[in-house]
Design an enzyme around this catalytic site. Structure first.
Site, PDB file in Angstrom:
ATOM      1  N   LYS A  11     -38.066  25.599 -37.002  1.00 15.62           N
ATOM      2  CA  LYS A  11     -36.976  24.760 -37.496  1.00 15.62           C
ATOM      3  C   LYS A  11     -36.344  23.932 -36.363  1.00 15.62           C
ATOM      4  O   LYS A  11     -36.634  24.168 -35.180  1.00 15.62           O
ATOM      5  CB  LYS A  11     -35.953  25.657 -38.193  1.00 15.62           C
ATOM      6  CG  LYS A  11     -36.518  26.374 -39.448  1.00 15.62           C
ATOM      7  CD  LYS A  11     -35.443  27.241 -40.102  1.00 15.62           C
ATOM      8  CE  LYS A  11     -35.932  27.887 -41.378  1.00 15.62           C
ATOM      9  NZ  LYS A  11     -34.837  28.687 -42.031  1.00 15.62           N
ATOM     10  N   TYR A  51     -36.246  23.223 -50.573  1.00 17.55           N
ATOM     11  CA  TYR A  51     -35.315  24.340 -50.764  1.00 17.55           C
ATOM     12  C   TYR A  51     -34.620  24.283 -52.127  1.00 17.55           C
ATOM     13  O   TYR A  51     -33.533  24.832 -52.290  1.00 17.55           O
ATOM     14  CB  TYR A  51     -34.283  24.357 -49.634  1.00 17.55           C
ATOM     15  CG  TYR A  51     -34.813  24.918 -48.324  1.00 17.55           C
ATOM     16  CD1 TYR A  51     -35.133  26.271 -48.211  1.00 17.55           C
ATOM     17  CD2 TYR A  51     -34.984  24.115 -47.201  1.00 17.55           C
ATOM     18  CE1 TYR A  51     -35.609  26.808 -47.010  1.00 17.55           C
ATOM     19  CE2 TYR A  51     -35.458  24.643 -45.996  1.00 17.55           C
ATOM     20  CZ  TYR A  51     -35.765  25.993 -45.922  1.00 17.55           C
ATOM     21  OH  TYR A  51     -36.231  26.522 -44.731  1.00 17.55           O
ATOM     22  N   PHE A  59     -24.404  27.498 -49.334  1.00 19.96           N
ATOM     23  CA  PHE A  59     -24.885  27.019 -48.039  1.00 19.96           C
ATOM     24  C   PHE A  59     -25.872  25.863 -48.156  1.00 19.96           C
ATOM     25  O   PHE A  59     -26.380  25.376 -47.138  1.00 19.96           O
ATOM     26  CB  PHE A  59     -25.520  28.177 -47.238  1.00 19.96           C
ATOM     27  CG  PHE A  59     -26.700  28.846 -47.933  1.00 19.96           C
ATOM     28  CD1 PHE A  59     -27.980  28.297 -47.883  1.00 19.96           C
ATOM     29  CD2 PHE A  59     -26.521  30.036 -48.615  1.00 19.96           C
ATOM     30  CE1 PHE A  59     -29.050  28.898 -48.514  1.00 19.96           C
ATOM     31  CE2 PHE A  59     -27.603  30.657 -49.255  1.00 19.96           C
ATOM     32  CZ  PHE A  59     -28.864  30.081 -49.202  1.00 19.96           C
ATOM     33  N   ASN A 114     -31.797  29.857 -38.076  1.00 23.97           N
ATOM     34  CA  ASN A 114     -32.573  31.063 -37.778  1.00 23.97           C
ATOM     35  C   ASN A 114     -34.004  30.806 -37.329  1.00 23.97           C
ATOM     36  O   ASN A 114     -34.889  31.645 -37.503  1.00 23.97           O
ATOM     37  CB  ASN A 114     -32.497  32.034 -38.957  1.00 23.97           C
ATOM     38  CG  ASN A 114     -32.994  31.401 -40.236  1.00 23.97           C
ATOM     39  OD1 ASN A 114     -33.509  30.289 -40.222  1.00 23.97           O
ATOM     40  ND2 ASN A 114     -32.844  32.112 -41.335  1.00 23.97           N
ATOM     41  N   HIS A 117     -39.168  29.546 -40.534  1.00 20.74           N
ATOM     42  CA  HIS A 117     -39.369  29.798 -41.965  1.00 20.74           C
ATOM     43  C   HIS A 117     -40.662  30.566 -42.160  1.00 20.74           C
ATOM     44  O   HIS A 117     -41.634  30.336 -41.445  1.00 20.74           O
ATOM     45  CB  HIS A 117     -39.472  28.460 -42.719  1.00 20.74           C
ATOM     46  CG  HIS A 117     -39.933  28.619 -44.143  1.00 20.74           C
ATOM     47  ND1 HIS A 117     -39.081  28.996 -45.156  1.00 20.74           N
ATOM     48  CD2 HIS A 117     -41.163  28.508 -44.717  1.00 20.74           C
ATOM     49  CE1 HIS A 117     -39.765  29.087 -46.299  1.00 20.74           C
ATOM     50  NE2 HIS A 117     -41.035  28.787 -46.051  1.00 20.74           N
ATOM     51  N   GLU A 128     -45.883  25.409 -50.579  1.00 16.03           N
ATOM     52  CA  GLU A 128     -45.253  24.893 -49.362  1.00 16.03           C
ATOM     53  C   GLU A 128     -46.276  24.237 -48.430  1.00 16.03           C
ATOM     54  O   GLU A 128     -45.986  23.196 -47.813  1.00 16.03           O
ATOM     55  CB  GLU A 128     -44.513  26.025 -48.655  1.00 16.03           C
ATOM     56  CG  GLU A 128     -43.292  26.487 -49.446  1.00 16.03           C
ATOM     57  CD  GLU A 128     -42.664  27.777 -48.951  1.00 16.03           C
ATOM     58  OE1 GLU A 128     -41.702  28.247 -49.594  1.00 16.03           O
ATOM     59  OE2 GLU A 128     -43.112  28.318 -47.919  1.00 16.03           O
TER      60      GLU A 128
END
Ligand code: UDP
Ligand code: MG
Length: 139
Positions: A11, A51, A59, A114, A117, A128
């Site tokens: 990310k 997403y 969020f 974080n 993914h 994906e």
């Protein structure tokens, strides 16, 4: 155990912090073969689509801002039991709860930012991977 594939993104925080090399090293030494990989940047529409399952969550807006603020590394990985084993390698969504030695424990700052993914099922891994790569880009 059958060989299968998962999808990952390093990310924007992982790229900004210079952690691409260290994370790829962990991926390689954990037995994953890189089937496809590229540096790319998601548009707002890309992130909202990728997403979409989270679009009612509080969020969601921050997640879209975060995921579009800079380049990511998208990759498809192959290994026996790839989806489950990669989720183990990355650790819990919240790095404060991630096991020692996991990618998120080492490189993630918070539950939002974080570092990495990992797909949560074989079905989502295929969806994906197809979102980011054409069939001819998979090796
Ligand atoms: N996320 C967040 N806050 C939360 C939960 C998730 O910002 O309370 C972000 C985080 O970047 C996470 C992503 O949304 O990786 C997708 O959430 P999911 O629950 O699918 O976690 P993952 O599958 O990435 O572990
Ligand atoms: Mg998830």
């Amino acid at each position: 155990m059958a060989k299968n594939r998962t999808f990952t993104m390093l990310k924007p925080d992982a790229v900004e912090n210079g952690n691409i090399g260290a994370i790829l090293e962990l991926i390689n030494t954990s037995g994953f073969r890189i089937v496809a990989m590229k540096l790319t940047q998601m548009s707002r529409k890309d992130a909202e689509t990728f997403y979409a399952v989270h679009n009612e969550r509080p969020f969601f807006g921050e997640l879209v801002e975060y995921m579009t603020r800079g380049p990511i590394v998208a990759a498809v990985l192959e290994k026996d039991n790839a989806v489950e084993d990669f989720r183990t390698l990355i650790g819990a969504t919240n790095p404060a709860e991630a096991a020692e030695g996991t990618i998120r424990k080492k490189y993630a700052a918070s539950i939002g930012e974080n570092a990495v993914h990992g797909s949560d099922s074989d079905e989502n891994a295929a969806i994906e991977a197809a979102f980011h790569f054409a069939g001819r880009e998979l090796f």
